[in-house]
Design an enzyme around this catalytic site. Structure first.
Site, PDB file in Angstrom:
ATOM      1  N   GLY A 100       0.912  -1.199  -0.085  1.00  0.00           N
ATOM      2  CA  GLY A 100       0.109   0.290  -0.030  1.00  0.00           C
ATOM      3  C   GLY A 100       0.714   1.288  -0.095  1.00  0.00           C
ATOM      4  N   CYS A 101       0.201   2.297  -0.350  1.00  0.00           N
ATOM      5  CA  CYS A 101       1.010   3.660  -0.510  1.00  0.00           C
ATOM      6  C   CYS A 101       1.557   4.071   1.056  1.00  0.00           C
ATOM      7  CB  CYS A 101       0.281   4.707  -1.322  1.00  0.00           C
ATOM      8  SG  CYS A 101      -1.449   5.120  -0.404  1.00  0.00           S
ATOM      9  N   TYR A 102       0.799   3.999   2.042  1.00  0.00           N
ATOM     10  CA  TYR A 102       1.019   4.493   3.175  1.00  0.00           C
ATOM     11  C   TYR A 102       2.000   3.560   3.908  1.00  0.00           C
ATOM     12  CZ  TYR A 102      -2.912   7.906   3.305  1.00  0.00           C
ATOM     13  OH  TYR A 102      -3.683   8.694   3.028  1.00  0.00           O
TER      14      TYR A 102
END
Lengths: 331, 331, 331, 331
Positions: free
Chosen positions: D145-147
């Site tokens: 995921g990006c985070y």
């Protein structure tokens, strides 16, 4: 009617302060001053104010003969002007940092030598919701910094209840917070499409937050980090509290309801407080969340950094000092 | 390999020019110069470039010994540097206005005295798509202004066909077009949430547009008005042509297809050309519309003002001057 | 006190209209209606309004018993509601296009069949500054479109003086003009960092502008092209007039001064009228320029599309219809 | 050359993934699929990609005969497609959450029933810098995921050194992170001029961050709060670490230098890492600070959420899986 001078009306906060006084039913805007832009009309520099007065160079003999003044000058420059105003009996709300701190050493560490040492510590800290009785009786009010305003409103109920063991404060602010001077950082091309932390570990609002939290019952060393976000106005603080003791969610909600249910300018909400909702208002919008997984308490608060974080809170304080309804001129 | 110096690499267009040369498979970035910021590394001033070279103070003896140079200095300051480079045999693409105009009086009216009068008028006008044969043979190319680039690409097919009787050009540009210097107008708080016309009736790209339109067959006095919009980069020109003669929609569409169907960097589209579609590219995106009600022809063109409007078109020209594929280093 | 219903208060303009009525010293907000969002509180959908009323489904029997109504529904849906309100004697300001046009065929060409044909053409065109006497006497006022509002204020002095031979209108509008419905075009990622022309040659405000210009003395076919710019609110129109006759700059300036010097909501300025200066106000800010080179006259006007272009002008009209000071509730 | 299909190429990340494959010197873009928008050309939906391929409806028999696939579908929908691809021997990088978690119960708690249970837990976690050897040997890579990407890069050196006692992660993300579907929250008018926390206490990247931190040596329950900021692309994570043990600043700086000095896509800087600096790149920009007052360690990381946070990291992983230079097609 009471006559009011606004010193430093060419800056962002000063211009709004002048506008609010100009439109106020009780106060009369007697003078607006500026250093480098004297001679210009305020509405030409700041069209949204629609204040047709001419900016004057500050002259204590002429301009201190007012009932009250809002001083919107930078720290260290503000103090001597405040002293001159007080000498002639004007009541003062000072928007600089000069009268916020109560420990002289701390002031000097963060700001340098004070410009009116005889008055140091004489200001009443002007976070209206937390301090309104003392403000009503004060002649000199130190208007809080924008970050402390939002942070302290977010944390006061927890601080008073002895619930804060430790706290991380992550703040996001619009570019007007950096002032009106054009710099590399405030250039549109730098700030647009960008988000950056700034003054990491060394923002001057840190000791102010700690002093007031301690006064509320939470003597903690805070981690406070502001970030620049691509907004003109508005500020959100996200507070992450490690609790000092056990608590229940009902207790926490009760603390906030008790503190703010009757406050005209604090809006307690279940959902997230967006900064757009408070733009160009004196409102602070708040939400609080108890994280069952980590036991942390999260409190979010949004304000307009130039309004509740500066100019409109100054007028709210002025209302209190003159026995007016706090909402007058701000609704 | 050919060595290239970029003069004025600390500005927005210069930094991108340096980045494009640095990444180019054929050119080698030999020097980057700056006036006030010499000593800094380019990637520290402009992180997106990721060019680790140190900015140097311009020294003709050291820096003119290159095969070519891109001069990204302001008008009047550029000309003497161009002269010094030409003297040592370097091929030059000049991004200033100094070699764009061919009428000395017009130059002096709009810009003042020229900094290298002996070279005045020696530049080949570097709008690649309209002039590529002469550019390929040139030693000194005058890179067009950003507004003329978009406007001339939008209007050239009509101009050549004798279709332009009159034209209104309404341009919208991002804030980077105003340069890197922090000013009241480029402050984030001024530009964000705002749209304003600027330099009404007196933008310096007006005579440049008129000169080139005349050369294409449309000797008209244009109305050109730029507007500042809250973008970092990007520019849209909306051209409203009152036709000089009868035409059919098929004819107009044929003119544009004929002009641009094989152009690698011109994208002819039915729909409206948004500026986001060309951001950080060398593309110009175009649409043309024949309004049956008014008989006007409307042509819209979008470019990135710093790329096709400046730095990447300069590299496109450099490619042409060195016999490389125009797309090299720009795809 | 007069009771007012706001129909369609869940849209952007409707919400602001409801807020302005709610705060108004003379009008009382009796009902706010919504179609799909009935049951919600207005301040939950639109926090900035701080209107604690619940949105109701429109019920003519219950809601038409008011002294007046602001109808903020889309065209064609608005007309039957207007008819129901008029039947019960309520005075109406309709913000849709249903009562703006006076030629039935033109209406049907651009909008389709009319929803209350018996009332077609009964509306007084509600551009307050140009029509206030007839508005004061009217029971049904057709509030102008946002683009016609700015355009007609910009051009009226020239139109009345027979100065308009031809005109190009290039408009720039914030995204709220596209309405509250989430679409591909209103997605943040589409609109941010972008500028695009839209509805080229076919925006529905074109016949409205032409009808009113003709009424003012300028029967011209206009070229009108709107552009989407990355703003929430605000709109700038740039009008390029080819004059019908000779004129002097003094004459032109005299025309604008004569028309607007005493207007409380028109601000005539020398410099460019930025849209930020009128955000969330009822002001229209104007400048006019005579271009000696081309003989064109350029007029620029900025408004807030949701305020003077919709909601606040509706309240200005309501003030006029009820014999109140036009500025009441809008200062 | 290896043939690659991109599934879900009509979304933001999928379109960029397709563009990167299309331009890649080694990979060949064989198919792009979409569910509701099949039949359109990718470059018409996403002009910046300039990929002239037509979007097809996913057909495993036709489209799984590729050497590799990037699956850009939402969680739960992705898993069956991944299974079909794996069955035919295609190597897969899956950008959904379906193969990131290793605890089936945790997956089901946060996402519901898994769409290909036989493959659950088979994915190698694709944070290239932390896991490149296992990725090189993998047939199925779960792109982070990006985070988690930004957070884990920010925290990995501290986690491995046993320095993390507790951590608060405050993230700020552009609106593209919310996906391409138009919603009330992604409407320009909602997001512009606004900052809001969202999914407080319940963002699905929380268990992913905790799983990977535990794997690195820091089994902590994190507080993770994302905020929406008015950017199209870009993400900044601010990590506030309460240390588990004593440390010195030199030790911390040494940990980061050791981890990242040779990483081609991690940029360690002294100053604050703005998101504009990494826009449309595969870079992660990092800074770390030791706060002497509070003993906290602060780590900041910025990435482009659609690039290093999704599409370009997927290509970086694909490069690793095929034995190519990780930088190929990404420089």
């Amino acid at each position: 009617m009471a006559s009011v001078a606004v010193l430093g009306a060419s800056g962002y906060a000063g211009a709004i302060a002048a506008m609010l006084v100009h439109r106020h039913p009780f106060f009369e805007l007697a003078h607006v001053t500026a250093r480098s832009e004297a001679g210009a009309r305020l509405e030409d520099l700041h069209p949204r104010t629609r204040v047709p007065l001419e900016l004057e160079s500050w002259d204590p003999r002429a301009h201190a003969r007012v009932d009250a003044a809002l001083v919107c000058w930078p720290h260290r420059v503000a103090a001597p002007a405040v002293a001159a105003l007080r000498e002639r009996g004007a009541r003062v709300v000072d928007l600089s940092a000069d009268f916020r701190l109560r420990d002289r050493g701390v002031y000097e560490d963060w700001y340098g030598a004070h410009g009116a040492p005889e008055l140091f510590g004489e200001g009443v800290y002007g976070l209206t919701e937390l301090n309104r009785d003392r403000i009503a009786a004060a002649d000199l009010v130190a208007n809080p910094g924008c970050y402390p305003t939002a942070t302290l409103l977010a944390l006061a109920p927890l601080a008073r209840a002895g619930l804060i063991g430790d706290v991380v404060i992550d703040a996001k602010s619009g570019v007007s917070g950096a002032g009106r001077e054009p710099t590399a950082a405030t250039h549109f091309v730098s700030a647009h499409g960008n988000v950056t932390p700034y003054k990491v570990e060394r923002h001057r609002h840190t000791p102010e937050i700690e002093q007031e939290l301690a006064g509320l019952g939470a003597p903690v060393a805070v981690t406070f980090t502001p970030h620049l976000v691509p907004l003109s106005q508005g500020e959100l603080v996200s507070c992450y509290v490690t609790p000092a003791r056990e608590y229940t969610e009902d207790e926490v909600i009760g603390l906030y309801d008790g503190a703010y249910a009757d406050e005209p300018f604090v809006e307690l909400r279940l959902g997230a407080p967006g900064v757009a909702e408070v733009r160009e208002t004196n409102y602070c919008r708040l939400s609080v969340h108890c994280d069952a997984r980590t036991r942390r308490v999260l409190a979010f608060a949004s304000i307009d950094n130039l309004w509740k974080g500066a100019a409109s809170q100054a007028v709210q304080n002025l209302n209190a000092m003159f026995g007016r309804d706090e909402r007058e001129g701000l609704a």
